[in-house]
Structure formats: structure tokens, C-alpha cells
Motif scaffolding. Structure first.
Motif, short mmCIF file in Angstrom:
data_model
loop_
_atom_site.label_atom_id
_atom_site.label_comp_id
_atom_site.label_asym_id
_atom_site.label_seq_id
_atom_site.Cartn_x
_atom_site.Cartn_y
_atom_site.Cartn_z
N LYS A 61 3.35 -13.66 -1.15
CA LYS A 61 2.31 -12.67 -0.93
C LYS A 61 1.47 -12.50 -2.19
O LYS A 61 1.99 -12.44 -3.30
CB LYS A 61 2.93 -11.33 -0.53
CG LYS A 61 1.91 -10.23 -0.22
CD LYS A 61 2.60 -8.91 0.11
CE LYS A 61 3.33 -8.97 1.42
NZ LYS A 61 3.91 -7.65 1.80
N MET A 62 0.16 -12.41 -2.00
CA MET A 62 -0.76 -12.15 -3.10
C MET A 62 -1.54 -10.88 -2.80
O MET A 62 -2.14 -10.74 -1.73
CB MET A 62 -1.74 -13.32 -3.29
CG MET A 62 -2.70 -13.13 -4.46
SD MET A 62 -3.76 -14.55 -4.78
CE MET A 62 -4.85 -14.48 -3.34
N ARG A 63 -1.53 -9.96 -3.74
CA ARG A 63 -2.24 -8.69 -3.59
C ARG A 63 -3.73 -8.89 -3.84
O ARG A 63 -4.13 -9.42 -4.88
CB ARG A 63 -1.69 -7.65 -4.56
CG ARG A 63 -2.30 -6.26 -4.42
CD ARG A 63 -1.61 -5.29 -5.38
NE ARG A 63 -2.04 -3.91 -5.16
CZ ARG A 63 -3.05 -3.32 -5.81
NH1 ARG A 63 -3.73 -4.01 -6.72
NH2 ARG A 63 -3.37 -2.06 -5.55
N LEU A 64 -4.56 -8.49 -2.87
CA LEU A 64 -6.01 -8.59 -3.02
C LEU A 64 -6.61 -7.29 -3.51
O LEU A 64 -7.44 -7.28 -4.41
CB LEU A 64 -6.64 -9.01 -1.68
CG LEU A 64 -6.19 -10.36 -1.12
CD1 LEU A 64 -6.88 -10.63 0.21
CD2 LEU A 64 -6.46 -11.50 -2.10
N ASN A 65 -6.21 -6.20 -2.88
CA ASN A 65 -6.63 -4.86 -3.34
C ASN A 65 -5.65 -3.84 -2.79
O ASN A 65 -4.56 -4.20 -2.34
CB ASN A 65 -8.08 -4.56 -2.93
CG ASN A 65 -8.30 -4.63 -1.43
OD1 ASN A 65 -7.45 -4.20 -0.64
ND2 ASN A 65 -9.42 -5.18 -1.02
N GLU A 66 -6.01 -2.60 -2.81
CA GLU A 66 -5.09 -1.53 -2.43
C GLU A 66 -4.66 -1.61 -0.98
O GLU A 66 -3.56 -1.17 -0.62
CB GLU A 66 -5.76 -0.16 -2.70
CG GLU A 66 -4.85 1.03 -2.44
CD GLU A 66 -5.55 2.35 -2.74
OE1 GLU A 66 -4.92 3.40 -2.51
OE2 GLU A 66 -6.72 2.33 -3.19
N PHE A 67 -5.49 -2.19 -0.11
CA PHE A 67 -5.20 -2.19 1.31
C PHE A 67 -5.05 -3.59 1.91
O PHE A 67 -4.72 -3.71 3.08
CB PHE A 67 -6.30 -1.45 2.07
CG PHE A 67 -6.43 0.00 1.68
CD1 PHE A 67 -5.50 0.93 2.11
CD2 PHE A 67 -7.46 0.42 0.86
CE1 PHE A 67 -5.61 2.26 1.75
CE2 PHE A 67 -7.59 1.74 0.50
CZ PHE A 67 -6.65 2.68 0.94
N LEU A 68 -5.30 -4.65 1.15
CA LEU A 68 -5.27 -6.00 1.68
C LEU A 68 -4.34 -6.90 0.87
O LEU A 68 -4.34 -6.86 -0.36
CB LEU A 68 -6.68 -6.61 1.70
CG LEU A 68 -7.70 -5.99 2.64
CD1 LEU A 68 -9.07 -6.62 2.42
CD2 LEU A 68 -7.27 -6.14 4.10
N ASP A 69 -3.55 -7.72 1.59
CA ASP A 69 -2.71 -8.75 0.98
C ASP A 69 -2.94 -10.06 1.72
O ASP A 69 -3.23 -10.08 2.93
CB ASP A 69 -1.22 -8.39 1.07
CG ASP A 69 -0.87 -7.20 0.20
OD1 ASP A 69 -1.50 -7.03 -0.86
OD2 ASP A 69 0.04 -6.43 0.59
N MET A 106 -1.95 -15.60 6.58
CA MET A 106 -2.31 -14.37 7.27
C MET A 106 -2.89 -13.35 6.30
O MET A 106 -2.49 -13.27 5.13
CB MET A 106 -1.09 -13.77 7.98
CG MET A 106 -0.40 -14.74 8.91
SD MET A 106 1.00 -14.01 9.79
CE MET A 106 0.14 -12.98 10.97
N LEU A 107 -3.85 -12.59 6.80
CA LEU A 107 -4.43 -11.48 6.05
C LEU A 107 -3.80 -10.19 6.55
O LEU A 107 -3.85 -9.90 7.75
CB LEU A 107 -5.94 -11.44 6.23
CG LEU A 107 -6.70 -10.38 5.42
CD1 LEU A 107 -6.60 -10.67 3.93
CD2 LEU A 107 -8.17 -10.33 5.86
N GLU A 108 -3.20 -9.43 5.64
CA GLU A 108 -2.51 -8.20 6.00
C GLU A 108 -3.31 -6.98 5.56
O GLU A 108 -3.80 -6.92 4.43
CB GLU A 108 -1.14 -8.17 5.33
CG GLU A 108 -0.38 -6.86 5.50
CD GLU A 108 0.86 -6.80 4.63
OE1 GLU A 108 1.04 -5.79 3.92
OE2 GLU A 108 1.65 -7.78 4.65
N ILE A 109 -3.47 -6.02 6.45
CA ILE A 109 -4.11 -4.74 6.13
C ILE A 109 -3.09 -3.64 6.38
O ILE A 109 -2.41 -3.64 7.41
CB ILE A 109 -5.40 -4.53 6.96
CG1 ILE A 109 -6.04 -3.19 6.57
CG2 ILE A 109 -5.14 -4.62 8.45
CD1 ILE A 109 -7.42 -3.00 7.17
#
Length: 269
Positions: free
Chosen positions: A90-98, A161-164
Motif C-alpha cells: 500500500k502507498m499513501r497518496l493523501n489523507e483519504f486516498l491509498d 486498486m484505488l482506496e478511498i
């Protein structure tokens, strides 16, 4: 006596109210409630593994000539339950998206039942005609092996996958995810010289699809546990047609064959 009873009753009501207030405060207070793994989601990268219980099935579009007899479907698919396992990156993109990649291995079995024999024998009682003037063999008494094809598959599944997700609520957090899949079927038999005439069902090795997932992340002292439900749907046609010299009892009855899977996933990070 009456006044004494009223005093006792009043004391009991007051004591009960105080107890209920303390109990409610202990259950739902947030001031002293600890948050587990507070800094876990602030990491740029994190890792884990998952276990999955699967239910794979086929979505079929049947050929109206060979696979249908009026409104009756002559080919049926039966799903079975299976299992899988894999890794999580998993890579953290911002506060609400991985952004997640979860390569896994899924062991699958499905049963295809072909009830096409009587119908096709009525269409071609002398055998299916071939371009060289000959005809295929007519099977008048099909065996169980002819009728029921056990299709075993081992999929190497690579979803991106994009996680919100929402904010944490105590030590839990809901999320939704969606993405695309690349799947390799290690038991496809795509390049086999045999076909259904010799009891070999062939499908495509390289496949593509998309997935959608819902789950809740629970934070414990040492790890994060995520139960989730995922649906995966293939987008390509997986059927590999039998040889032209094989009777059209099997794959010519199927115009489109696509896998679809529903999974219960347990993730450990």
C-alpha cells in the motif's frame, strides 16, 4: 410506613440513575479512549498479507443454434467454493486516498454441464459436416465425462486498486476501493493439442478484469485487521474453441465465457 417506602424508592431511583450515567459514560466516552496504531496510516508505504474465501462462477452467452433449444439453455455452470491468499502493498497518496497492489493466488473449480447432445444430433443426424466432405462423429450415448466437464483453474491475480476511506471512528475506519486486474490462469490448457473430444477444456491464459471492494479496517495494538467483500469480473472472452474436426457439442455452444468471483477477504497489516 408510606413515607419510608417513598424514601427507599427515591434512593433506589437516584442510585440507578447514577449507575446508568456512569455506565453510559464509560462505554461511549472519547476523552480517555486509546487509539491503536495512531501513526500507522501516516506511513508512505505499508505491507501485509490476506486470506480469501472465493466463489467463482461463469457468466455465459450461449450460441442460439447449438447452446439453446428454444428458451432452454443447454449449458449450465455450477460454482464451487475455494480459497486464495496473497500479499498486500500500500502507498499513501493523501489523507483519504491509498494506492494498493495485492498479488494473490486463487485455486478454483467449476463444473460445466452440456445437455447439447440430443439437440445437435437432431440438427445433424449424420454428423456435423466438414469442409472436406466428411462429417464428425455422432455421440448417441454420451458418458458422464462427455456431459460434465470439471474445469480447474489456478489464477495468479494482480489487482491495482484505488482506496478511498473516511476518518477513523475510535479504532475502526470504513473504506471502498476499485481497480483493474491482470489474471494469469496457470491451468488454462490454451496451447494443448487436445480438446473436449479428449476431455480437455481449454480457456485463455491471460485475462483482464476489474474489481470493487467494501470493508472496515480495525486497529489493534500490534496490527490492523480488515474484513472485506470483493467482486471481480473478467472483461475478456475466456473460451478457446475446440478443433474444427470436433463435434459441436461443447465450445461451439458457448459464444461468450467470462469468470466472475465474489470473495470474503481477511487482511492483516
Amino acid at each position: 410506613m408510606k413515607q419510608r417506602f417513598i424514601k427507599i424508592l427515591s434512593f433506589a431511583v437516584l442510585l440507578s440513575s447514577n449507575f446508568n450515567a456512569q455506565t453510559f459514560n464509560n462505554l461511549f466516552r472519547t476523552k480517555d479512549r486509546p487509539d491503536n496504531l495512531e501513526d500507522f496510516d501516516l506511513q508512505k508505504f505499508s505491507w501485509g498479507f490476506f486470506l480469501a474465501g472465493n466463489n467463482f462462477d461463469y457468466k455465459m452467452v450461449l450460441n442460439p443454434t447449438y447452446g439453446m433449444d428454444g428458451n432452454q439453455s443447454l449449458v449450465e455452470s455450477k460454482s464451487t467454493y475455494s480459497f486464495g491468499a496473497g500479499l498486500i502493498g500500500k502507498m499513501r497518496l493523501n489523507e483519504f486516498l491509498d494506492l494498493r497492489i495485492e498479488p494473490g493466488l486463487h485455486f478454483v473449480q467449476r463444473d460445466l454441464t452440456f445437455k447439447t447432445f440430443d439437440h445437435i444430433n437432431e440438427l445433424y443426424p449424420g454428423g456435423f459436416p466438414l469442409p472436406d466432405g466428411s462429417s464428425t462423429t455422432v455421440i448417441t450415448e454420451p458418458t458422464d465425462v462427455d456431459i460434465k466437464k470439471i474445469v480447474k483453474s489456478t489464477y495468479v491475480d494482480i489487482p491495482i486498486m484505488l482506496e478511498i476511506h473516511g476518518d477513523r471512528w475510535y479504532n475502526s475506519r470504513p473504506y471502498a476501493a476499485a481497480g483493474i486486474n491482470y489474471l494469469v490462469n496457470l491451468q488454462s490448457n490454451q496451447t494443448s493439442e487436445n480438446d473436449n473430444q479428449l476431455n480437455t477444456f481449454r480457456s485463455t491464459t491471460h485475462n483482464f478484469g476489474w474489481s470493487a471492494e467494501l470493508g472496515i479496517q480495525f486497529y489493534f495494538n500490534r496490527f490492523k485487521l480488515t474484513p472485506a467483500i470483493r467482486g471481480t469480473f473478467f472483461t475478456n472472452n475466456e473460451i478457446v474453441q475446440d478443433k474444427s474436426t470436433t463435434s459441436p457439442y461443447w465450445t461451439p455452444a458457448i459464444s461468450m465465457l467470462q469468470s466472475r468471483a465474489f470473495m470474503f477477504v481477511l487482511k492483516f497489516e
